[in-house]
Design a protein around this motif. Structure first.
Motif, PDB file in Angstrom:
ATOM      1  N   UNK A 160       0.730  -1.378   0.146  1.00 59.65           N
ATOM      2  CA  UNK A 160       0.261  -0.217  -0.205  1.00 59.65           C
ATOM      3  C   UNK A 160       0.720   1.404   0.113  1.00 59.65           C
ATOM      4  N   UNK A 161       2.237   0.881   0.619  1.00 61.51           N
ATOM      5  CA  UNK A 161       2.349   2.456   0.576  1.00 61.51           C
ATOM      6  C   UNK A 161       3.307   2.690  -0.869  1.00 61.51           C
ATOM      7  N   UNK A 162       4.051   4.082  -1.663  1.00 59.84           N
ATOM      8  CA  UNK A 162       4.827   4.619  -2.319  1.00 59.84           C
ATOM      9  C   UNK A 162       5.662   5.812  -1.877  1.00 59.84           C
ATOM     10  N   UNK A 163       6.363   6.651  -1.992  1.00 63.96           N
ATOM     11  CA  UNK A 163       6.706   7.322  -2.317  1.00 63.96           C
ATOM     12  C   UNK A 163       6.289   8.888  -3.210  1.00 63.96           C
ATOM     13  N   UNK A 164       6.516   9.889  -3.092  1.00 60.48           N
ATOM     14  CA  UNK A 164       6.634  10.566  -4.435  1.00 60.48           C
ATOM     15  C   UNK A 164       8.030  11.633  -4.027  1.00 60.48           C
ATOM     16  N   UNK A 165       7.953  12.376  -5.084  1.00 60.82           N
ATOM     17  CA  UNK A 165       8.928  13.146  -5.100  1.00 60.82           C
ATOM     18  C   UNK A 165       8.748  15.059  -6.186  1.00 60.82           C
ATOM     19  N   UNK A 166       8.930  15.888  -5.250  1.00 62.75           N
ATOM     20  CA  UNK A 166       7.727  16.694  -6.520  1.00 62.75           C
ATOM     21  C   UNK A 166       8.461  18.002  -6.502  1.00 62.75           C
ATOM     22  N   UNK A 167       8.928  19.153  -7.229  1.00 65.66           N
ATOM     23  CA  UNK A 167       9.597  19.952  -7.485  1.00 65.66           C
ATOM     24  C   UNK A 167       8.826  21.070  -6.398  1.00 65.66           C
ATOM     25  N   UNK A 168       7.612  20.873  -5.889  1.00 64.11           N
ATOM     26  CA  UNK A 168       7.604  22.086  -4.976  1.00 64.11           C
ATOM     27  C   UNK A 168       8.275  21.430  -3.538  1.00 64.11           C
ATOM     28  N   UNK A 169       9.416  20.683  -4.168  1.00 69.45           N
ATOM     29  CA  UNK A 169      10.059  20.931  -3.311  1.00 69.45           C
ATOM     30  C   UNK A 169      10.242  19.671  -1.848  1.00 69.45           C
ATOM     31  N   UNK A 170       9.155  19.150  -2.278  1.00 70.14           N
ATOM     32  CA  UNK A 170       8.237  18.112  -1.309  1.00 70.14           C
ATOM     33  C   UNK A 170       8.568  16.802  -1.419  1.00 70.14           C
ATOM     34  N   UNK A 171       9.007  15.218   0.198  1.00 68.08           N
ATOM     35  CA  UNK A 171       8.537  14.157  -0.569  1.00 68.08           C
ATOM     36  C   UNK A 171       7.937  13.961   0.194  1.00 68.08           C
ATOM     37  N   UNK A 172       6.773  12.783  -0.423  1.00 69.60           N
ATOM     38  CA  UNK A 172       5.289  13.015   0.484  1.00 69.60           C
ATOM     39  C   UNK A 172       5.243  11.038   0.622  1.00 69.60           C
ATOM     40  N   UNK A 173       5.303  10.148   1.968  1.00 69.27           N
ATOM     41  CA  UNK A 173       4.715   9.149   1.733  1.00 69.27           C
ATOM     42  C   UNK A 173       3.539   9.663   2.002  1.00 69.27           C
ATOM     43  N   UNK A 174       2.810   7.716   0.882  1.00 70.26           N
ATOM     44  CA  UNK A 174       1.161   8.206   0.812  1.00 70.26           C
ATOM     45  C   UNK A 174       1.276   6.398   0.995  1.00 70.26           C
ATOM     46  N   UNK A 175       0.488   6.552   1.896  1.00 62.21           N
ATOM     47  CA  UNK A 175      -0.756   5.327   1.700  1.00 62.21           C
ATOM     48  C   UNK A 175      -2.830   5.248   1.991  1.00 62.21           C
ATOM     49  N   UNK A 176      -2.835   5.081   0.857  1.00 66.74           N
ATOM     50  CA  UNK A 176      -4.119   4.556   0.787  1.00 66.74           C
ATOM     51  C   UNK A 176      -5.117   4.235   1.476  1.00 66.74           C
ATOM     52  N   UNK A 177      -4.434   3.642   2.450  1.00 67.28           N
ATOM     53  CA  UNK A 177      -4.983   3.068   2.662  1.00 67.28           C
ATOM     54  C   UNK A 177      -5.734   4.045   4.382  1.00 67.28           C
ATOM     55  N   UNK A 178      -5.365   4.557   4.973  1.00 67.63           N
ATOM     56  CA  UNK A 178      -5.188   5.755   5.606  1.00 67.63           C
ATOM     57  C   UNK A 178      -6.387   6.272   4.917  1.00 67.63           C
ATOM     58  N   UNK A 179      -7.587   7.145   5.675  1.00 68.94           N
ATOM     59  CA  UNK A 179      -8.543   8.118   5.622  1.00 68.94           C
ATOM     60  C   UNK A 179      -8.264   9.696   5.319  1.00 68.94           C
ATOM     61  N   UNK A 180      -6.772  10.178   5.631  1.00 67.12           N
ATOM     62  CA  UNK A 180      -6.643  11.445   6.104  1.00 67.12           C
ATOM     63  C   UNK A 180      -5.609  11.593   5.494  1.00 67.12           C
ATOM     64  N   UNK A 181      -5.927  13.443   4.937  1.00 63.41           N
ATOM     65  CA  UNK A 181      -5.135  13.705   4.100  1.00 63.41           C
ATOM     66  C   UNK A 181      -4.717  13.338   2.491  1.00 63.41           C
TER      67      UNK A 181
END
Length: 212
Positions: A160-181
């Motif tokens: 379920x987990x994945x990472x993303x990196x962006x030109x907005x200068x953030x790296x994010x950890x995602x878990x679609x199973x979580x219902x918040x944010x």
């Protein structure tokens, strides 16, 4: 990756090619011709990324001596392409002709080979089904980045987990199973554009990033 041009130096076709590895048996010359060339069904601009995917967990794989595989490519005009390997048969679903509204610059797949993630300059990450029955169907879309998403990586330990990196200068950890944010469970801000993110293959709590 190849680009063919006409006399006016206008791009006329985009070709994906596979090459034998140096030292592979039988021994191949260093400048061997490609063993296979794969062309998209429709023009999508330059190919910016490609990803071979093992689909060994699908029902089709269980009936085969050797698991079937896919090659997926992302294009500058927002399209995705797909081919069955080793046959090279194009299997791009119609939903992928307008997968994103920006350049598709990064691809990853969950370890089971049943879901593809695409990242784009439109600021979105999208999850696509690779199941035989729903191949190419959009499963989910993940907004949140305020600039182009240039890297995405799926966890080798947790489906379920994945990472993303962006030109907005953030790296994010995602878990679609979580219902918040929107599924974001952690965020790290860098000093410059994030250019690449990935998980450790051996330590499940280690992640990596690079920036400009």
């Amino acid at each position: 990756l190849f680009r063919s041009e006409n006399k006016n130096r206008q791009t006329t076709a985009k070709v994906l090619a596979t090459f034998p590895l140096p030292g592979a048996r039988p021994l191949m010359p260093q400048h061997a011709a490609p063993i296979q060339e794969l062309t998209p069904r429709t023009h999508g601009g330059p190919a910016l990324c490609c990803l071979p995917i093992s689909t060994s967990s699908t029902s089709e794989a269980s009936q085969c001596a050797e698991p079937p595989s896919l090659l997926v490519a992302g294009y500058a005009l927002g399209r995705l392409g797909a081919w069955r390997l080793p046959t090279g048969c194009c299997c791009m679903p119609s939903t992928w002709e307008a997968a994103h509204n920006g350049r598709v610059v990064a691809l990853t797949a969950c370890a089971s080979g049943t879901q593809l993630l695409s990242a784009s300059s439109d600021g979105l990450i999208k999850a696509w089904s690779l199941d035989n029955e729903r191949f190419g169907e959009l499963r989910n879309s993940f907004p949140g980045h305020s600039a182009a998403v240039v890297s995405v990586a799926a966890s080798p330990f947790d489906q379920g987990l994945f990472l993303s990196g962006s030109h907005d200068r953030t790296m994010r950890l995602w878990d679609p199973r979580q219902g918040t944010d929107g599924g974001v469970v952690a965020q790290w801000r860098q000093n410059e554009w994030v250019t690449c993110v990935d998980f450790s293959l051996t330590v499940d709590w280690h992640i990596f990033s690079s920036n400009k």
